[in-house]
Design a protein around this motif. Structure first.
Motif, short mmCIF file in Angstrom:
data_model
loop_
_atom_site.label_atom_id
_atom_site.label_comp_id
_atom_site.label_asym_id
_atom_site.label_seq_id
_atom_site.Cartn_x
_atom_site.Cartn_y
_atom_site.Cartn_z
N LYS A 164 0.83 -1.21 0.00
CA LYS A 164 0.00 0.00 0.00
C LYS A 164 0.87 1.26 0.00
CE LYS A 164 -3.57 -2.31 2.70
NZ LYS A 164 -4.74 -2.40 1.92
N LYS A 165 0.24 2.38 -0.40
CA LYS A 165 0.94 3.67 -0.41
C LYS A 165 1.52 3.99 0.97
CE LYS A 165 -0.65 7.25 -2.92
NZ LYS A 165 0.18 7.36 -4.11
N GLU A 166 0.80 3.62 2.01
CA GLU A 166 1.27 3.89 3.38
C GLU A 166 2.58 3.17 3.66
OE1 GLU A 166 -1.80 2.89 2.53
OE2 GLU A 166 -3.27 4.19 3.51
N TYR A 167 2.73 1.96 3.11
CA TYR A 167 3.97 1.20 3.32
C TYR A 167 5.15 1.90 2.64
CZ TYR A 167 0.78 -2.64 4.61
OH TYR A 167 -0.18 -3.42 5.17
N THR A 168 4.89 2.42 1.45
CA THR A 168 5.95 3.16 0.75
C THR A 168 6.35 4.38 1.56
OG1 THR A 168 5.19 2.41 -1.42
CG2 THR A 168 6.56 4.39 -1.37
N PHE A 169 5.36 5.11 2.03
CA PHE A 169 5.63 6.30 2.83
C PHE A 169 6.50 5.92 4.04
CE2 PHE A 169 4.73 9.15 6.35
CZ PHE A 169 4.93 10.39 5.76
N VAL A 228 10.47 7.10 4.57
CA VAL A 228 10.77 7.94 5.73
C VAL A 228 11.84 7.26 6.59
CG1 VAL A 228 9.82 8.85 7.89
CG2 VAL A 228 8.59 9.20 5.76
N ALA A 229 11.74 5.94 6.77
CA ALA A 229 12.72 5.21 7.59
C ALA A 229 14.08 5.12 6.88
CB ALA A 229 12.19 3.82 7.90
N LEU A 230 14.08 4.78 5.60
CA LEU A 230 15.34 4.62 4.86
C LEU A 230 16.15 5.90 4.81
CD1 LEU A 230 14.34 2.51 1.71
CD2 LEU A 230 16.07 1.90 3.40
N TYR A 231 15.47 7.00 4.58
CA TYR A 231 16.17 8.26 4.37
C TYR A 231 16.10 9.18 5.60
CZ TYR A 231 16.71 6.70 -0.36
OH TYR A 231 17.06 5.96 -1.47
N GLU A 232 15.57 8.66 6.68
CA GLU A 232 15.49 9.41 7.93
C GLU A 232 14.89 10.80 7.70
OE1 GLU A 232 19.38 9.29 9.73
OE2 GLU A 232 19.36 7.10 9.83
N LEU A 233 13.78 10.81 6.97
CA LEU A 233 13.09 12.06 6.67
C LEU A 233 12.17 12.40 7.83
CD1 LEU A 233 12.19 11.28 2.96
CD2 LEU A 233 14.11 12.64 3.81
N GLU A 234 12.26 13.61 8.27
CA GLU A 234 11.44 14.03 9.40
C GLU A 234 10.42 15.07 8.97
OE1 GLU A 234 13.85 15.26 12.70
OE2 GLU A 234 15.22 13.56 12.47
N LEU A 285 7.51 14.76 7.65
CA LEU A 285 6.60 14.46 6.54
C LEU A 285 5.29 13.90 7.09
CD1 LEU A 285 8.90 12.80 3.86
CD2 LEU A 285 8.31 15.19 4.13
N LYS A 286 4.22 14.17 6.39
CA LYS A 286 2.90 13.64 6.75
C LYS A 286 2.35 12.90 5.54
CE LYS A 286 1.92 17.17 10.09
NZ LYS A 286 1.21 18.35 10.44
N PHE A 287 1.83 11.71 5.78
CA PHE A 287 1.35 10.88 4.68
C PHE A 287 0.35 11.63 3.81
CE2 PHE A 287 -1.84 8.02 2.92
CZ PHE A 287 -1.04 7.30 2.05
N SER A 288 -0.59 12.30 4.43
CA SER A 288 -1.67 12.94 3.68
C SER A 288 -1.20 14.03 2.72
CB SER A 288 -2.71 13.52 4.64
OG SER A 288 -2.11 14.48 5.47
N LYS A 289 -0.04 14.63 2.97
CA LYS A 289 0.42 15.69 2.06
C LYS A 289 1.76 15.40 1.39
CE LYS A 289 2.96 18.96 4.71
NZ LYS A 289 3.54 20.13 4.84
N ASP A 290 2.42 14.33 1.77
CA ASP A 290 3.75 14.05 1.23
C ASP A 290 3.88 12.71 0.51
OD1 ASP A 290 5.08 16.47 2.15
OD2 ASP A 290 4.83 15.65 4.17
N ASN A 291 2.77 11.99 0.32
CA ASN A 291 2.90 10.67 -0.31
C ASN A 291 3.27 10.74 -1.79
OD1 ASN A 291 0.31 10.52 -1.88
ND2 ASN A 291 -0.55 10.72 0.15
N ASP A 292 3.03 11.87 -2.45
CA ASP A 292 3.50 12.01 -3.84
C ASP A 292 5.03 12.02 -3.88
OD1 ASP A 292 0.87 12.33 -5.08
OD2 ASP A 292 0.82 14.24 -4.04
N LEU A 293 5.63 12.67 -2.92
CA LEU A 293 7.09 12.70 -2.81
C LEU A 293 7.64 11.32 -2.51
CD1 LEU A 293 9.87 14.08 -2.51
CD2 LEU A 293 9.23 14.58 -0.15
N ASP A 351 6.26 8.40 -2.98
CA ASP A 351 6.04 7.51 -4.12
C ASP A 351 7.09 7.76 -5.20
OD1 ASP A 351 3.91 6.22 -2.97
OD2 ASP A 351 2.42 6.90 -4.42
N ALA A 352 7.41 9.03 -5.47
CA ALA A 352 8.43 9.34 -6.47
C ALA A 352 9.79 8.76 -6.07
CB ALA A 352 8.54 10.85 -6.66
N ILE A 353 10.09 8.78 -4.79
CA ILE A 353 11.35 8.18 -4.31
C ILE A 353 11.31 6.67 -4.52
CG2 ILE A 353 12.76 7.75 -2.25
CD1 ILE A 353 11.88 10.62 -1.31
N GLY A 354 10.19 6.04 -4.21
CA GLY A 354 10.05 4.60 -4.46
C GLY A 354 10.16 4.26 -5.94
#
Length: 160
Positions: free
Chosen positions: A115-120, A124-130, A132-140, A142-145
């Motif tokens: 699911k999209k949530e799993y990608t998010f 976030v875990a792989l790149y230690e991104l702080e 971010l919120k799923f509802s507004k940053d999942n396009d970003l 997904d692009a990384i995935g």
């Protein structure tokens, strides 16, 4: 070598440039203006994506393809954005493919049903991104995935 992943949208397009080690070189979101014609919105996106092609020697690009569960109007609008990305890739002589969500997720997660949530969460875990919120940053995310899958698929192609 640089790879480009694009999650096209009519509201917010995500993009990511990565090297062959999966290091993010540049990533971001393009918030599409709510007003204007469809042509103006696509032009706006191209104006912000084209510098990526100019700045980096992109080896390969992956752009998410539409899936059939979308309503027809949305699918048509998204296909126009994808077509514009194909145009840019051709203009800069970059090998580009459209890829379905299940296909890039299979590469990134090992399962096309992720699911999209799993990608998010994984990005976030792989790149230690702080922050971010799923509802507004999942396009970003997904692009990384998508970009991650682009790197891996390119390595597989080179090994074949």
């Amino acid at each position: 070598m640089y790879y480009l992943g694009i999650d096209p949208s009519t509201k917010c397009t995500g993009y990511c440039v990565m090297d062959e080690k999966h290091d993010i070189i540049e990533s971001g979101k393009i918030d599409i203006p709510k007003t204007g014609t469809e042509a103006e919105k696509i032009y706006y996106q191209l104006e912000l994506l084209e510098p990526l092609f100019k700045k980096y020697s992109i080896t390969k690009a992956l752009c998410e393809n539409q899936f059939s569960k979308l309503n027809v109007d949305t699918a048509i609008k998204l296909s126009r954005v994808s077509g514009a990305v194909l145009y840019l890739a051709k203009k800069y002589d970059v090998d580009v493919e459209l890829i379905y969500p299940t296909s890039w997720r299979k590469v990134f997660h090992g399962s096309g049903k992720a699911k999209k949530e799993y990608t998010f969460d994984k990005v976030v875990a792989l790149y230690e991104l702080e922050g971010l919120k799923f509802s507004k940053d999942n396009d970003l995310t997904d692009a990384i995935g998508i970009c991650w899958a682009c790197v891996d698929l390119s390595k597989e192609g080179a090994a074949a």
